[in-house]
Design a protein around this motif. Sequence first.
Motif, PDB file in Angstrom:
ATOM      1  N   UNK A 292      -9.745   7.891   5.780  1.00  0.00           N
ATOM      2  CA  UNK A 292      -8.452   7.274   5.648  1.00  0.00           C
ATOM      3  C   UNK A 292      -8.353   6.006   4.945  1.00  0.00           C
ATOM      4  N   UNK A 293      -9.196   5.073   5.155  1.00  0.00           N
ATOM      5  CA  UNK A 293      -9.128   3.860   4.497  1.00  0.00           C
ATOM      6  C   UNK A 293      -9.193   4.066   2.985  1.00  0.00           C
ATOM      7  N   UNK A 294      -9.799   5.193   2.522  1.00  0.00           N
ATOM      8  CA  UNK A 294      -9.785   5.471   1.121  1.00  0.00           C
ATOM      9  C   UNK A 294      -8.489   6.287   0.619  1.00  0.00           C
ATOM     10  N   UNK A 295      -7.741   6.513   1.514  1.00  0.00           N
ATOM     11  CA  UNK A 295      -6.141   7.284   1.139  1.00  0.00           C
ATOM     12  C   UNK A 295      -6.474   8.546   1.022  1.00  0.00           C
ATOM     13  N   UNK A 596      -3.785  -0.507   0.715  1.00  0.00           N
ATOM     14  CA  UNK A 596      -3.527   0.834   0.115  1.00  0.00           C
ATOM     15  C   UNK A 596      -3.185   1.999   1.081  1.00  0.00           C
ATOM     16  N   UNK A 597      -3.972   1.784   2.176  1.00  0.00           N
ATOM     17  CA  UNK A 597      -3.450   2.542   3.343  1.00  0.00           C
ATOM     18  C   UNK A 597      -2.846   1.829   4.675  1.00  0.00           C
ATOM     19  N   UNK A 619       2.784  -1.668  -2.056  1.00  0.00           N
ATOM     20  CA  UNK A 619       1.340  -1.039  -1.482  1.00  0.00           C
ATOM     21  C   UNK A 619       0.392  -1.537  -2.910  1.00  0.00           C
ATOM     22  N   UNK A 620      -0.981  -1.689  -2.334  1.00  0.00           N
ATOM     23  CA  UNK A 620      -2.119  -1.714  -3.312  1.00  0.00           C
ATOM     24  C   UNK A 620      -2.279  -0.515  -3.937  1.00  0.00           C
ATOM     25  N   UNK A 621      -2.533  -0.544  -5.307  1.00  0.00           N
ATOM     26  CA  UNK A 621      -2.932   0.776  -5.983  1.00  0.00           C
ATOM     27  C   UNK A 621      -4.185   1.329  -5.363  1.00  0.00           C
ATOM     28  N   UNK A 622      -5.420   0.278  -5.045  1.00  0.00           N
ATOM     29  CA  UNK A 622      -6.333   0.705  -4.579  1.00  0.00           C
ATOM     30  C   UNK A 622      -6.787  -0.290  -3.555  1.00  0.00           C
ATOM     31  N   UNK A 623      -7.978   0.105  -2.771  1.00  0.00           N
ATOM     32  CA  UNK A 623      -8.317  -0.620  -1.477  1.00  0.00           C
ATOM     33  C   UNK A 623      -8.486  -1.916  -2.129  1.00  0.00           C
TER      34      UNK A 623
END
Length: 643
Positions: A292-295, A596-597, A619-623
Amino acid sequence: MAITNLAAAVTAGKAQLDGGRPDLAAFLFNQVLEADPTHPGALSGLATVMMHAGRTGDAAELLRKGMAAHPDDPDMRANRGALYLMMQDPEGALRCYDELLATDPDNAGHLLNRGSALMALGRHEAAHDSFARAAERQPAAGAAHLNMGMMRMLLDGEDGAGEAEAHFRRALEADPKLHGAWTNLYALRAMAGDREGAREAAEQALILAPQMPQHHHNLAQSLVALGELDAARKLLEKLRAAESRFAPAELLLAQIAVEQDRPAAAIAHLHRATELKPQDAAAWANLAALLHLQGRIEQADAALDRALTLAPENSAARLHKGRIQLAGGRLADGFANLAAMYDLPAVAADAPFAKLKGEEPEWDGAPLGAGLPQGGHLVLVPEPDDSLTFLMLRFAAAARARVERITFLDFRNMAPLIDRVPGIDTVVPVAPAADVPCDAIQRLGALPNLLPQALEAPAAGIPYLSVPPRAAQAWQQRVAAVANRGADDNRPLVGLIWRPHGHDRPGDERSMALKDLAPLLQVPHVRFVSLQFGPAQAEIDGLAQPDLLTPLGQHITGPVDLAAALAAVDLAVTVDCPAADMAGAMGLRCWTLLPHVAEWRWAEAGGGCRWYPTITPFRQDRPGDWESAVAAAARSLSRLAGG
């Protein structure tokens, strides 16, 4: 040449077995059985060899043959009890040892094994008594003291730690090679927070029994507790090379990878753990959290389904499932699962509802009429999380349509805001022993489950939160004084909040450093004020150009001040924090910088926010990539300012 001295061969076979040479022992026992196929010592000894090798079927056949020929042989009967224990039949083992003790009541070995059977049956007090009797009969029996210590841990927890440790120490005095005692001492030291002591005990167990994977794992755990992550990782990698199917190593390697910010490695280790232990619900839930944290939302959702199939009552997994469902627009199912948060010990300990709930019934959504003892009176209790409280207040009006009166219990000096919310008749500040007579009580967060029709238009009724006129005027004057804008000055005034709750919370992915907002502060034709309160205000002094940001956070002393300050600026730019929900509930323009998420209420993909139409997410593009979110907000702000 056939062996003729059968007794000597059996004795030699037992010695080889005790010396850790089962192959030689099996050779000798088989030689005896060639001469005497029903020799009791050889059958019993060979059965022991089979049990050590995990060949329970072969052991059972040997014992069946031996018992048929020698039904009263004590070694045969004792081995049958041991086999029952191995085959996880403690009832059968207990019958065997009770029969043996009926004729040999002082046999310490039988008492020990009887205690093990009782322990497997969950009869811990009786098991302790059996181990104590074994210790009385054979004071030098280290295993008896080892098991007594384990019973004290099971029966008394931390309260029995001192007595348990004394037993483990006595066990080691009787048998210094008893690695199980060191393993339990490791557990006691870890439980007591003695990290160095835990490492020492884990090392001793590993030295005595390096062939046991658990000892390597325990030492690695103690190293992790000491912050020696690289050393723990190296030890586990060696264990992994030798024991490729030891799932706990994968789980601990995943934990280390998370702490070292190596999410891809953590996910790989958790995938391996679920392959090795597909019935481990916790491993699936942890995998879901990382995905989930990685999208990787769909994969996380599937992992949660697996976890909940294995453990439907896993509150953490249900809560996580609810958040994914809510983010995806599955509101009814999402709120039903979100309620699992109240089962988590950390939330339950801080939940106002749990502290206040008395004899009043919990409201089930049915109408409460004026004919009830308290006139149809419903009491609503806020959430532990202010963000959730602000969001859930939108459902008060729908609840009020079913009852005669609603009282809201105020824990955080929100009364001047809450008593203006549609549906709330009275706000009562809560003292520790508050008792408000009512016909029913309910937590605010339960309303979506009780009023599903209110979910059909989640943004209906905005704004439902407003600022008291006196506070609004005071903050308008304060902001006007620092903005110093002339009549023809159209520069937008932007208020900034960069850390949740006004506090620096290390590890909170929602939080950012003020310096990360530098591209925003460089947008021309804009005035900036800080609405950040708490310790993070000190970051303003560290800016290269601190005069770009006028501090006002020192004047924010509570929710009413915060609401008035948000209403006094043209635009609020915040991270995910209660201020963002407050601005959304008031219908104010707010830009929210998100991980990101992000949390479920901000939705998972681009676009607006279903709960707050006036909020724009960035939103962030990446974590961890605040640069992308801030850059997007800076471009939008430049357009807003006419740049």
